[in-house]
Write a protein that holds these residues in place. Structure first.
Motif, mmCIF file in Angstrom:
data_model
loop_
_atom_site.group_PDB
_atom_site.id
_atom_site.type_symbol
_atom_site.label_atom_id
_atom_site.label_comp_id
_atom_site.label_asym_id
_atom_site.label_seq_id
_atom_site.Cartn_x
_atom_site.Cartn_y
_atom_site.Cartn_z
ATOM 1 N N GLU A 15 -1.020 13.333 67.031
ATOM 2 C CA GLU A 15 -1.748 14.662 67.217
ATOM 3 C C GLU A 15 -1.674 15.016 65.497
ATOM 4 O OE1 GLU A 15 -0.022 16.103 71.382
ATOM 5 O OE2 GLU A 15 1.082 16.567 69.754
ATOM 6 N N VAL A 16 -2.637 15.899 65.377
ATOM 7 C CA VAL A 16 -2.816 16.293 63.926
ATOM 8 C C VAL A 16 -3.125 17.632 64.328
ATOM 9 C CG1 VAL A 16 -4.246 16.564 61.760
ATOM 10 C CG2 VAL A 16 -4.039 14.202 62.882
ATOM 11 N N MET A 17 -2.333 18.802 63.529
ATOM 12 C CA MET A 17 -2.485 20.232 63.422
ATOM 13 C C MET A 17 -2.132 20.891 62.053
ATOM 14 S SD MET A 17 1.143 20.499 65.655
ATOM 15 C CE MET A 17 0.932 18.763 65.939
ATOM 16 N N GLU A 18 -2.631 22.047 62.131
ATOM 17 C CA GLU A 18 -2.471 22.726 60.834
ATOM 18 C C GLU A 18 -1.808 24.067 61.136
ATOM 19 O OE1 GLU A 18 -3.306 25.965 58.147
ATOM 20 O OE2 GLU A 18 -4.270 25.939 59.831
ATOM 21 N N ALA A 19 -0.985 24.380 60.162
ATOM 22 C CA ALA A 19 -0.161 25.663 60.499
ATOM 23 C C ALA A 19 0.250 26.160 59.136
ATOM 24 C CB ALA A 19 1.003 25.496 61.458
ATOM 25 N N CYS A 20 -0.066 27.556 58.820
ATOM 26 C CA CYS A 20 0.491 28.026 57.562
ATOM 27 C C CYS A 20 -0.053 27.371 56.250
ATOM 28 C CB CYS A 20 1.753 28.204 57.527
ATOM 29 S SG CYS A 20 2.273 29.255 58.916
ATOM 30 N N GLY A 21 -1.312 26.573 56.275
ATOM 31 C CA GLY A 21 -1.684 26.031 55.219
ATOM 32 C C GLY A 21 -1.182 24.550 54.915
ATOM 33 N N GLU A 22 -0.202 24.074 55.845
ATOM 34 C CA GLU A 22 0.407 22.767 55.819
ATOM 35 C C GLU A 22 -0.139 21.945 57.099
ATOM 36 O OE1 GLU A 22 4.683 21.020 54.708
ATOM 37 O OE2 GLU A 22 4.379 23.095 55.540
ATOM 38 N N TRP A 23 -0.527 20.603 56.925
ATOM 39 C CA TRP A 23 -0.866 19.876 57.967
ATOM 40 C C TRP A 23 0.270 18.791 58.210
ATOM 41 C CZ3 TRP A 23 -5.615 20.081 59.966
ATOM 42 C CH2 TRP A 23 -6.683 20.936 59.226
ATOM 43 N N GLU A 33 9.718 9.749 68.619
ATOM 44 C CA GLU A 33 8.871 10.971 68.141
ATOM 45 C C GLU A 33 9.080 11.213 66.594
ATOM 46 O OE1 GLU A 33 7.898 15.669 68.548
ATOM 47 O OE2 GLU A 33 8.639 14.467 70.488
ATOM 48 N N LEU A 34 8.050 11.216 65.633
ATOM 49 C CA LEU A 34 8.026 11.470 64.410
ATOM 50 C C LEU A 34 7.064 12.471 64.085
ATOM 51 C CD1 LEU A 34 8.653 10.555 61.387
ATOM 52 C CD2 LEU A 34 6.652 9.065 61.718
ATOM 53 N N THR A 35 7.407 13.309 63.024
ATOM 54 C CA THR A 35 6.488 14.479 62.695
ATOM 55 C C THR A 35 6.524 14.648 61.310
ATOM 56 O OG1 THR A 35 6.983 15.853 64.495
ATOM 57 C CG2 THR A 35 5.753 16.800 62.760
ATOM 58 N N ARG A 36 5.442 14.352 60.743
ATOM 59 C CA ARG A 36 5.323 14.288 59.171
ATOM 60 C C ARG A 36 4.495 15.270 58.403
ATOM 61 N NH1 ARG A 36 5.328 9.109 56.429
ATOM 62 N NH2 ARG A 36 5.295 10.467 54.652
ATOM 63 N N SER A 37 4.773 15.805 57.489
ATOM 64 C CA SER A 37 4.008 17.051 57.035
ATOM 65 C C SER A 37 3.241 16.808 56.050
ATOM 66 C CB SER A 37 4.653 18.421 56.766
ATOM 67 O OG SER A 37 5.767 18.188 55.731
ATOM 68 N N PHE A 38 1.918 17.160 55.453
ATOM 69 C CA PHE A 38 1.292 16.891 54.357
ATOM 70 C C PHE A 38 0.589 18.318 53.830
ATOM 71 C CE2 PHE A 38 1.346 13.220 57.361
ATOM 72 C CZ PHE A 38 1.384 12.197 56.388
ATOM 73 N N PHE A 43 -4.912 13.375 53.607
ATOM 74 C CA PHE A 43 -3.752 12.826 53.803
ATOM 75 C C PHE A 43 -3.164 12.551 55.007
ATOM 76 C CE2 PHE A 43 -1.972 12.814 49.100
ATOM 77 C CZ PHE A 43 -3.085 12.445 48.546
ATOM 78 N N ALA A 44 -3.194 13.635 55.895
ATOM 79 C CA ALA A 44 -2.914 13.886 57.159
ATOM 80 C C ALA A 44 -3.816 12.920 57.976
ATOM 81 C CB ALA A 44 -2.724 15.497 57.775
ATOM 82 N N LEU A 45 -5.181 12.929 57.930
ATOM 83 C CA LEU A 45 -6.030 12.363 58.701
ATOM 84 C C LEU A 45 -5.935 10.773 58.397
ATOM 85 C CD1 LEU A 45 -8.992 14.543 58.459
ATOM 86 C CD2 LEU A 45 -7.369 14.566 60.153
ATOM 87 N N ALA A 46 -5.751 10.507 57.316
ATOM 88 C CA ALA A 46 -5.634 8.933 56.869
ATOM 89 C C ALA A 46 -4.279 8.476 57.524
ATOM 90 C CB ALA A 46 -5.639 8.855 55.205
ATOM 91 N N PHE A 47 -3.203 9.184 57.350
ATOM 92 C CA PHE A 47 -2.223 8.781 57.943
ATOM 93 C C PHE A 47 -2.084 8.913 59.635
ATOM 94 C CE2 PHE A 47 2.159 9.815 60.035
ATOM 95 C CZ PHE A 47 2.943 8.797 59.647
ATOM 96 N N ALA A 48 -2.759 9.611 60.274
ATOM 97 C CA ALA A 48 -3.001 9.644 61.805
ATOM 98 C C ALA A 48 -3.960 8.645 61.987
ATOM 99 C CB ALA A 48 -3.511 10.893 62.066
ATOM 100 N N GLU A 49 -5.060 8.246 61.338
ATOM 101 C CA GLU A 49 -5.709 7.070 61.411
ATOM 102 C C GLU A 49 -4.871 5.810 61.621
ATOM 103 O OE1 GLU A 49 -9.166 5.190 62.500
ATOM 104 O OE2 GLU A 49 -8.503 7.037 62.641
ATOM 105 N N GLY A 50 -4.115 5.766 60.593
ATOM 106 C CA GLY A 50 -3.422 4.540 60.297
ATOM 107 C C GLY A 50 -2.044 4.275 61.475
ATOM 108 N N GLN A 51 -1.787 5.396 61.917
ATOM 109 C CA GLN A 51 -0.808 5.221 63.208
ATOM 110 C C GLN A 51 -1.656 5.071 64.440
ATOM 111 O OE1 GLN A 51 2.419 5.480 63.092
ATOM 112 N NE2 GLN A 51 1.795 5.137 60.886
#
Length: 63
Positions: A15-23, A33-38, A43-51
């Motif tokens: 899942e990809v989401m945006e909050a307060c200017g951070e992805w 479960e892993l959550t990474r911020s970008f 960068f977030a979309l590239a990481f999500a696509e790889g996963q």
């Protein structure tokens, strides 16, 4: 929850989401479960696509 099977196991998802200017990218794989911020959406979309590819999923969710 849609991602929970009748036996209580969680289906893999990305899942990809945006909050307060951070992805944020949330990856669920079995019991882990892993959550990474970008700072950058690209960068977030590239990481999500790889996963998504790693988990063998058809798509990831944008929330």
């Amino acid at each position: 929850m849609d991602g929970v099977t009748p036996d209580g196991k969680v289906n893999p998802c990305v899942e990809v989401m945006e909050a307060c200017g951070e992805w944020f990218v949330r990856v669920v794989d079995g019991e882990e479960e892993l959550t990474r911020s970008f700072e950058l959406e690209s960068f977030a979309l590239a990481f999500a696509e790889g996963q998504r590819i790693r988990l063998g999923l058809a798509d990831f969710d944008r929330l």
